[in-house]
Design a protein around this motif. Structure first.
Motif, PDB file in Angstrom:
ATOM      1  N   ASP A  77      23.250   5.056 -12.919  1.00 13.45           N
ATOM      2  CA  ASP A  77      22.163   5.573 -13.754  1.00 13.45           C
ATOM      3  C   ASP A  77      20.854   5.745 -12.974  1.00 13.45           C
ATOM      4  O   ASP A  77      19.880   6.257 -13.516  1.00 13.45           O
ATOM      5  N   TYR A  78      20.820   5.282 -11.724  1.00 12.01           N
ATOM      6  CA  TYR A  78      19.584   5.368 -10.942  1.00 12.01           C
ATOM      7  C   TYR A  78      19.219   6.824 -10.670  1.00 12.01           C
ATOM      8  O   TYR A  78      20.103   7.676 -10.492  1.00 12.01           O
ATOM      9  N   PRO A  79      17.929   7.117 -10.561  1.00 12.49           N
ATOM     10  CA  PRO A  79      17.545   8.412 -10.000  1.00 12.49           C
ATOM     11  C   PRO A  79      17.969   8.477  -8.533  1.00 12.49           C
ATOM     12  O   PRO A  79      18.189   7.443  -7.888  1.00 12.49           O
ATOM     13  N   ALA A  80      18.088   9.691  -8.000  1.00  9.56           N
ATOM     14  CA  ALA A  80      18.610   9.871  -6.637  1.00  9.56           C
ATOM     15  C   ALA A  80      17.801   9.081  -5.607  1.00  9.56           C
ATOM     16  O   ALA A  80      18.364   8.472  -4.692  1.00  9.56           O
ATOM     17  N   LEU A  81      16.479   9.076  -5.746  1.00 10.69           N
ATOM     18  CA  LEU A  81      15.634   8.367  -4.781  1.00 10.69           C
ATOM     19  C   LEU A  81      15.906   6.868  -4.808  1.00 10.69           C
ATOM     20  O   LEU A  81      15.970   6.215  -3.758  1.00 10.69           O
ATOM     21  N   ALA A  82      16.104   6.305  -5.996  1.00 13.42           N
ATOM     22  CA  ALA A  82      16.394   4.872  -6.113  1.00 13.42           C
ATOM     23  C   ALA A  82      17.737   4.533  -5.475  1.00 13.42           C
ATOM     24  O   ALA A  82      17.905   3.457  -4.889  1.00 13.42           O
ATOM     25  N   GLN A  95       5.362   5.217  -4.681  1.00  5.80           N
ATOM     26  CA  GLN A  95       6.024   5.039  -5.973  1.00  5.80           C
ATOM     27  C   GLN A  95       5.247   5.781  -7.061  1.00  5.80           C
ATOM     28  O   GLN A  95       5.849   6.394  -7.947  1.00  5.80           O
ATOM     29  N   GLU A  96       3.921   5.738  -6.992  1.00  5.05           N
ATOM     30  CA  GLU A  96       3.109   6.491  -7.950  1.00  5.05           C
ATOM     31  C   GLU A  96       3.396   7.988  -7.843  1.00  5.05           C
ATOM     32  O   GLU A  96       3.550   8.684  -8.860  1.00  5.05           O
ATOM     33  N   LEU A  97       3.470   8.497  -6.612  1.00  8.99           N
ATOM     34  CA  LEU A  97       3.770   9.918  -6.406  1.00  8.99           C
ATOM     35  C   LEU A  97       5.165  10.250  -6.920  1.00  8.99           C
ATOM     36  O   LEU A  97       5.366  11.299  -7.546  1.00  8.99           O
ATOM     37  N   ALA A  98       6.128   9.350  -6.651  1.00  5.06           N
ATOM     38  CA  ALA A  98       7.495   9.592  -7.111  1.00  5.06           C
ATOM     39  C   ALA A  98       7.552   9.638  -8.635  1.00  5.06           C
ATOM     40  O   ALA A  98       8.235  10.487  -9.221  1.00  5.06           O
ATOM     41  N   THR A  99       6.823   8.724  -9.282  1.00  5.55           N
ATOM     42  CA  THR A  99       6.801   8.697 -10.748  1.00  5.55           C
ATOM     43  C   THR A  99       6.226   9.989 -11.308  1.00  5.55           C
ATOM     44  O   THR A  99       6.720  10.522 -12.308  1.00  5.55           O
ATOM     45  N   GLN A 100       5.172  10.495 -10.661  1.00  3.85           N
ATOM     46  CA  GLN A 100       4.572  11.757 -11.106  1.00  3.85           C
ATOM     47  C   GLN A 100       5.549  12.930 -10.996  1.00  3.85           C
ATOM     48  O   GLN A 100       5.438  13.912 -11.722  1.00  3.85           O
ATOM     49  N   GLY A 121       8.748  12.623 -11.553  1.00  2.00           N
ATOM     50  CA  GLY A 121       9.877  12.366 -12.425  1.00  2.00           C
ATOM     51  C   GLY A 121      11.006  11.576 -11.805  1.00  2.00           C
ATOM     52  O   GLY A 121      12.136  11.602 -12.302  1.00  2.00           O
ATOM     53  N   THR A 122      10.724  10.873 -10.701  1.00  2.00           N
ATOM     54  CA  THR A 122      11.753  10.044 -10.078  1.00  2.00           C
ATOM     55  C   THR A 122      11.165   8.667  -9.802  1.00  2.00           C
ATOM     56  O   THR A 122      10.074   8.346 -10.276  1.00  2.00           O
ATOM     57  N   SER A 123      11.874   7.817  -9.046  1.00  2.00           N
ATOM     58  CA  SER A 123      11.392   6.458  -8.826  1.00  2.00           C
ATOM     59  C   SER A 123      12.139   5.817  -7.670  1.00  2.00           C
ATOM     60  O   SER A 123      13.264   6.207  -7.348  1.00  2.00           O
ATOM     61  N   PHE A 124      11.503   4.828  -7.036  1.00  7.15           N
ATOM     62  CA  PHE A 124      12.161   4.022  -6.011  1.00  7.15           C
ATOM     63  C   PHE A 124      13.170   3.061  -6.628  1.00  7.15           C
ATOM     64  O   PHE A 124      14.059   2.560  -5.971  1.00  7.15           O
ATOM     65  N   TRP A 125      12.960   2.727  -7.885  1.00  6.93           N
ATOM     66  CA  TRP A 125      13.847   1.795  -8.577  1.00  6.93           C
ATOM     67  C   TRP A 125      14.197   2.369  -9.942  1.00  6.93           C
ATOM     68  O   TRP A 125      13.729   3.429 -10.345  1.00  6.93           O
ATOM     69  N   SER A 126      15.029   1.655 -10.677  1.00 12.64           N
ATOM     70  CA  SER A 126      15.532   2.194 -11.934  1.00 12.64           C
ATOM     71  C   SER A 126      14.534   2.027 -13.063  1.00 12.64           C
ATOM     72  O   SER A 126      13.696   1.139 -13.051  1.00 12.64           O
ATOM     73  N   GLN A 127      14.635   2.883 -14.025  1.00  9.93           N
ATOM     74  CA  GLN A 127      13.878   2.773 -15.272  1.00  9.93           C
ATOM     75  C   GLN A 127      14.886   2.954 -16.395  1.00  9.93           C
ATOM     76  O   GLN A 127      15.344   4.060 -16.650  1.00  9.93           O
ATOM     77  N   ASP A 128      15.290   1.862 -17.011  1.00 10.12           N
ATOM     78  CA  ASP A 128      16.385   1.904 -17.987  1.00 10.12           C
ATOM     79  C   ASP A 128      15.942   2.579 -19.291  1.00 10.12           C
ATOM     80  O   ASP A 128      15.233   1.976 -20.092  1.00 10.12           O
ATOM     81  N   PRO A 129      16.350   3.837 -19.518  1.00  4.87           N
ATOM     82  CA  PRO A 129      15.923   4.508 -20.750  1.00  4.87           C
ATOM     83  C   PRO A 129      16.542   3.889 -21.994  1.00  4.87           C
ATOM     84  O   PRO A 129      15.979   3.963 -23.073  1.00  4.87           O
ATOM     85  N   GLY A 130      17.688   3.236 -21.855  1.00  6.86           N
ATOM     86  CA  GLY A 130      18.331   2.633 -23.018  1.00  6.86           C
ATOM     87  C   GLY A 130      17.602   1.418 -23.538  1.00  6.86           C
ATOM     88  O   GLY A 130      17.866   0.965 -24.643  1.00  6.86           O
ATOM     89  N   ALA A 131      16.694   0.872 -22.734  1.00  6.16           N
ATOM     90  CA  ALA A 131      15.982  -0.326 -23.160  1.00  6.16           C
ATOM     91  C   ALA A 131      14.545  -0.037 -23.568  1.00  6.16           C
ATOM     92  O   ALA A 131      13.812  -0.943 -23.921  1.00  6.16           O
ATOM     93  N   LEU A 132      14.152   1.211 -23.520  1.00  3.77           N
ATOM     94  CA  LEU A 132      12.752   1.539 -23.742  1.00  3.77           C
ATOM     95  C   LEU A 132      12.352   1.529 -25.218  1.00  3.77           C
ATOM     96  O   LEU A 132      11.181   1.652 -25.534  1.00  3.77           O
ATOM     97  N   PHE A 171       0.841  -1.206   0.000  1.00  4.09           N
ATOM     98  CA  PHE A 171       0.000   0.000   0.000  1.00  4.09           C
ATOM     99  C   PHE A 171       0.874   1.253   0.000  1.00  4.09           C
ATOM    100  O   PHE A 171       0.892   1.994  -0.971  1.00  4.09           O
ATOM    101  N   TRP A 172       1.613   1.478   1.099  1.00  4.35           N
ATOM    102  CA  TRP A 172       2.444   2.673   1.180  1.00  4.35           C
ATOM    103  C   TRP A 172       3.478   2.690   0.062  1.00  4.35           C
ATOM    104  O   TRP A 172       3.667   3.702  -0.608  1.00  4.35           O
TER     105      TRP A 172
END
Length: 458
Positions: free
Chosen positions: A344-349, A224-229, A231-242, A218-219
């Motif tokens: 390559d991680y965002p700072a939060l991740a 994570q939804e708020l972080a994504t909104q 522009g960051t994330s708890f984990w990585s999002q590989d832009p090179g694979a998108l 839940f939390w």
């Protein structure tokens, strides 16, 4: 109920905090005790599992023999289990350990163990039924799925209340405890040990709760939804694979515990079947590419799921999340399609990855390991000593023996602000707190029997 209990004042922070500390323990203690014990099992998994399954996990290195190519070991697994789909391969962690292949079968996932020198299959295990596998399921969701996850999250929220109120009780009650010890009062020594142990463990408990919240259903999901909104994330999002992703690493290795937290949600790119004319890469190719690119060993190699899949080489950065890194290797020709790692991680991740490594007792090597061990044992002591103190002082008759107190929220606005802020930051705490207050107003205060049993202040 004794005259002393009847005469006990209802106002004041000390008795109010003691009451909330007492009632929070009914939910917190069983869950935290399970978390501490299963955490200890998980912490010692590398020592326990090879002893429990020595016939599968340990091998002898014959004199003069070198390990068989991983592709040959993979062939042995496929011959032994023709109906299974091999998902990944994990290198041996030492010269006396077997190679582990994760496979998917109609009956579920299994880990298959291969003697790397003789290239023969030693046997297999369901990873969720081993001692450490069961501990992981209990630790994460009490083996009850989503609802078990919610129970753990609620208990974690109330553990914060227990820690904060416990610190208040420890510092405000130190003179009274010293007086009781000097007088040789019954239970005074145990209460002092409980308080001192809690004072040492409280900060660590708060850290473990906060660092574990990103895992919660839940939390963790909502933040994570708020972080994504943002522009960051708890984990990585590989832009090179998108450009043409097929899945995430978590989806490729659903039962693996070798995927670093930060890389779990990174996208997996695809190979191009039109390149079949080129040389075909193998598991050994992926390992060699990983070695050339400085990946930590032992590596885990996720195999291509189809003609468009890639080999994903995951570096084993157990003690240092800063060295987490994954290479995606084209299965035709063996070129690196995408590289992604901690840098390559965002700072939060990055913060979450470091926090989880500390949470699991692996960030600072043996120091972190043994501190976490002592911490878990201390939590077990707290979970046992708390109920024991209540048992010794419980009243005779129809009463629970709860401390009597009422939070003076009107007289202390700062406390009211703190409670509201905590309820907003931890919604499941807020919901259960509201439910407790409604229950108190509608039932406990109105029914004489319940009012007496729970020692409710009017």
């Amino acid at each position: 109920m004794s005259e002393v209990q009847r005469a006990a004042p209802a106002a004041g922070l000390f008795r109010a905090f003691w009451r909330w500390h007492f009632y929070a323990s009914f939910l917190v203690i069983p869950v935290v005790l399970i978390l501490a014990v299963t955490g200890l099992i998980y912490l010692f998994r590398f020592q326990l599992e090879p002893v429990l399954h020595a016939d599968l996990m340990k091998v002898e290195q014959p004199t003069g023999l070198v390990a068989q190519p991983y592709e040959a070991q993979l062939g042995a697994v496929r011959n032994a289990l023709p109906d299974a789909t091999v998902v990944s391969m994990t290198e041996p962690s030492g010269p006396d350990r077997s190679t582990v292949f994760s496979v998917s079968t109609p009956a579920g996932s299994r880990d298959v163990f291969v003697d790397p020198y003789e290239g023969k299959v030693l046997g297999s295990l369901d990873p969720d039924t081993t001692l450490s596998g069961a501990a992981i399921l209990l630790h994460g969701e009490l083996m009850a799925g989503r609802w078990g996850d919610y129970v753990i999250e609620i208990a974690a929220c109330w553990a914060i209340v227990m820690a904060l109120t416990g610190y208040y009780l420890f510092f405000r009650g130190r003179v009274a405890r010293a007086r009781r010890r000097a007088a040789g009062a019954a239970g005074a020594v145990l209460r002092s040990r409980h308080g001192r142990t809690g004072a040492v463990l409280g900060a660590g408990l708060l850290f473990l709760i906060v660092s574990g919240l990103p895992w919660t259903g839940f939390w963790g999901a909502k933040t994570q939804e708020l972080a994504t909104q943002q522009g960051t994330s708890f984990w990585s999002q590989d832009p090179g694979a998108l450009s043409n992703p097929s899945s995430t690493l978590d989806e490729s290795l659903p039962h693996s515990h070798t995927v670093p937290w930060g890389l779990g949600k990174s996208q997996v790119p695809r190979s191009n079947p039109a390149d079949r004319a080129k040389s075909i890469a193998t598991v050994d190719t992926a390992v060699e590419v990983g070695v050339r690119n400085g990946l930590r060993r032992p590596m885990t190699i996720a195999l291509p799921a189809d003609d468009e899949g890639v080999y994903s080489a995951i570096g084993y950065a157990f003690e240092d999340p800063g060295k987490e890194r994954t290479l995606h290797v084209d299965q035709y020709g063996g070129r690196v399609v995408s590289t992604y790692g901690y840098s390559d991680y965002p700072a939060l991740a990055k913060v979450v990855a470091q926090g989880i490594a500390l949470h699991e007792g692996r960030r600072l090597g043996t120091v972190n390991f043994w501190l976490t061990t002592v911490f878990c044992l201390g939590v077990v002591f707290m979970c046992v000593s708390g109920p024991l103190m209540w048992w010794r002082r419980r009243p005779k008759g129809k009463a629970l023996g709860a401390p009597r107190g009422r939070l003076p929220l009107r007289a202390t606005p700062a406390l009211a602000v703190l409670v509201v802020a905590l309820a907003l930051f931890l919604p499941l705490f807020g919901i259960t707190l509201l439910a407790a207050l409604i229950l108190d107003q509608l039932l406990l205060r109105r029914l004489p029997t319940l009012r007496t049993w729970f020692n409710v202040a009017r």
